[in-house]
Enzyme design. Structure first.
Site, PDB file in Angstrom:
ATOM      1  N   TRP A  46     -33.564 -29.607 -10.043  1.00 36.60           N
ATOM      2  CA  TRP A  46     -33.029 -29.499 -11.399  1.00 36.60           C
ATOM      3  C   TRP A  46     -33.928 -30.323 -12.305  1.00 36.60           C
ATOM      4  CZ3 TRP A  46     -29.751 -31.263  -7.365  1.00 36.60           C
ATOM      5  CH2 TRP A  46     -29.779 -32.646  -7.171  1.00 36.60           C
ATOM      6  N   ARG A  92     -37.085 -37.384  -5.149  1.00 38.62           N
ATOM      7  CA  ARG A  92     -37.202 -37.179  -3.708  1.00 38.62           C
ATOM      8  C   ARG A  92     -36.056 -37.730  -2.867  1.00 38.62           C
ATOM      9  NH1 ARG A  92     -42.959 -39.402  -2.357  1.00 38.62           N
ATOM     10  NH2 ARG A  92     -43.045 -40.203  -4.494  1.00 38.62           N
ATOM     11  N   GLU A 123     -38.575 -33.945 -19.163  1.00 40.90           N
ATOM     12  CA  GLU A 123     -39.547 -32.868 -18.952  1.00 40.90           C
ATOM     13  C   GLU A 123     -39.468 -31.867 -20.096  1.00 40.90           C
ATOM     14  OE1 GLU A 123     -37.961 -32.103 -14.658  1.00 40.90           O
ATOM     15  OE2 GLU A 123     -40.080 -31.515 -14.683  1.00 40.90           O
ATOM     16  N   CYS A 162     -43.174 -36.626  -7.513  1.00 41.06           N
ATOM     17  CA  CYS A 162     -41.768 -36.281  -7.739  1.00 41.06           C
ATOM     18  C   CYS A 162     -40.871 -37.507  -7.687  1.00 41.06           C
ATOM     19  CB  CYS A 162     -41.312 -35.251  -6.710  1.00 41.06           C
ATOM     20  SG  CYS A 162     -39.571 -34.804  -6.888  1.00 41.06           S
TER      21      CYS A 162
HETATM   22  N1  ARG Z   1     -42.183 -30.085 -15.751  1.00 42.53           N
HETATM   23  C1  ARG Z   1     -41.927 -28.719 -15.401  1.00 42.53           C
HETATM   24  C2  ARG Z   1     -41.226 -28.019 -16.546  1.00 42.53           C
HETATM   25  O1  ARG Z   1     -40.944 -28.616 -17.536  1.00 42.53           O
HETATM   26  C3  ARG Z   1     -41.077 -28.611 -14.150  1.00 42.53           C
HETATM   27  C4  ARG Z   1     -41.591 -29.332 -12.939  1.00 42.53           C
HETATM   28  C5  ARG Z   1     -40.573 -29.501 -11.838  1.00 42.53           C
HETATM   29  N2  ARG Z   1     -39.444 -30.282 -12.286  1.00 42.53           N
HETATM   30  C6  ARG Z   1     -38.358 -30.518 -11.580  1.00 42.53           C
HETATM   31  N3  ARG Z   1     -37.408 -31.222 -12.135  1.00 42.53           N
HETATM   32  N4  ARG Z   1     -38.208 -30.088 -10.341  1.00 42.53           N
HETATM   33  O2  ARG Z   1     -40.908 -26.854 -16.473  1.00 42.53           O
END
Ligand code: ARG
Length: 347
Positions: free
Chosen positions: A218, A65, A223, A62
């Site tokens: 968030w 953090r 991602e 992560c």
């Molecule tokens: N990578 C995952 C997604 O696209 C989420 C993982 C957690 N990500 C976060 N920013 N807490 O759904």
């Protein structure tokens, strides 16, 4: 074994919180005798809260953090009714979404020795047509559920019986992904949900396992943009987006693929912001992680990390994480993936 793990956790927590040694000794004695009598022990709510925050601090993959000690911990260990589990999930979605100003939150249910509710979804919110859920979707179909809507229903086992549940869709907020410069891109009408809520991991604190503990932060823009939309085994939208941007998609040396990545990350970030939802871009996330590293060093603690996950999937060598190594030791408390079920559990 359990006592040794409990002891390590209590000592760490009390040291970090400057709790008096007599208090630590008394707590350890109480835990020891509780384990002697019952075979396990119960965390105080302070221990549960601090343990969950430590698990986040120890999450090597992560990049977010820095905010570990702000995690909101909702103690739902008392829940036993089926209906109350489902309601607590919806409550989590609503209060963590917080109308866009997302609150990093974890809801923790009873530990492994007591719980009689098993959730099979890896996130509370998932689209039913996302290829990542195809296995879960098959299991869901085995229960007789066939009319899939936009979102994947929850699949859970209560008292040995597999069941599905449609979450209240009015609690699930989504963002329209738009780009100011590409009208044809906007015509694709891309959307993504606002809050990623991981629900498929075990939380381990001081020898106790919490198998149901949905948690969220968030999003970081990449991602959604670089991975969820573009991975070949996800929505695989590289070509349609390239075409919507009128790029020369006939040769890789036009760099059309890279242009898609950049503009899509831009679109995701600004769409979230404009529509009032928390999100972080990879540069700020990386800056915040550097601050986390410095804080930890100032507290004489070793930061552990997984380099392959800490570098963003867009322009990774432009952030500091790329240029250093990380020690990937897993410290406890931490979050662990559940072991995959070998065969289909539903017949
Ligand atoms: N990578 C995952 C997604 O696209 C989420 C993982 C957690 N990500 C976060 N920013 N807490 O759904």
């Amino acid at each position: 074994m359990m006592y040794e793990k409990a002891k390590a956790f209590i000592i760490q927590m009390h040291r970090e919180l400057n709790i008096a040694p007599q208090t630590t000794d008394a707590r350890l004695l109480a835990i020891q005798s509780e384990i002697d009598v019952t075979g396990t022990y119960t965390h105080t709510s302070e221990e549960l809260t601090y343990g969950a925050r430590l698990a986040w601090r120890n999450s090597n993959r992560c990049i977010g953090r820095l905010f570990w000690d702000k995690l909101k911990v909702v103690d739902m260990r008392h829940v036993t009714d089926e209906r109350d589990y489902l309601q607590a999930f919806e409550q989590h979605i609503q209060s963590a979404t917080n109308d866009g100003k997302i609150i990093p939150t974890i809801t923790i249910f009873a530990d492994a020795s007591k719980i009689q509710f098993e959730l099979l979804n890896d996130q509370l919110i998932r689209y039913a047509d996302d290829p990542i859920v195809s296995d879960t979707k098959q299991l869901i179909e085995h229960t007789g559920y066939h009319q899939f809507g936009r979102f994947l229903p929850l699949l859970y086992r209560f008292n040995g019986v597999y069941k599905t549940y449609d979450l209240r869709s009015d609690f699930i907020q989504e963002v329209n992904i738009q780009h100011p410069d590409y009208p044809k891109f906007n015509a694709l009408h891309l959307k993504w949900y606002a809050v990623p809520i991981i629900s498929g991991m075990d939380l381990k604190i001081g020898g106790i396992t919490y198998p149901l503990c949905p948690f969220n932060g968030w999003y970081m823009e990449s991602e959604i943009a670089s991975r969820n939309f573009l991975d070949e085994y996800r929505y695989n939208l590289l070509l349609p987006i390239g075409e919507s941007m009128d790029l020369d998609t006939t040769r890789t040396t036009s760099y059309w693929r890279d242009k898609v990545v950049v503009e899509l990350n831009y679109a995701v970030y600004h769409s979230f912001k404009q529509q009032g939802y928390s999100i972080v871009d990879h540069y700020n996330a990386s800056k915040q992680f550097l601050k986390f590293e410095n804080n930890e060093a100032a507290n004489h603690r070793q930061v552990t990390g997984d380099w392959t996950w800490l570098i963003p999937p867009i322009s990774p060598s432009l952030v500091h994480n790329w240029h250093k190594g990380y020690d990937n030791t897993y410290n406890e408390p931490n979050f662990y993936y559940k072991k995959k079920k070998a065969a289909c559990p539903i017949h």
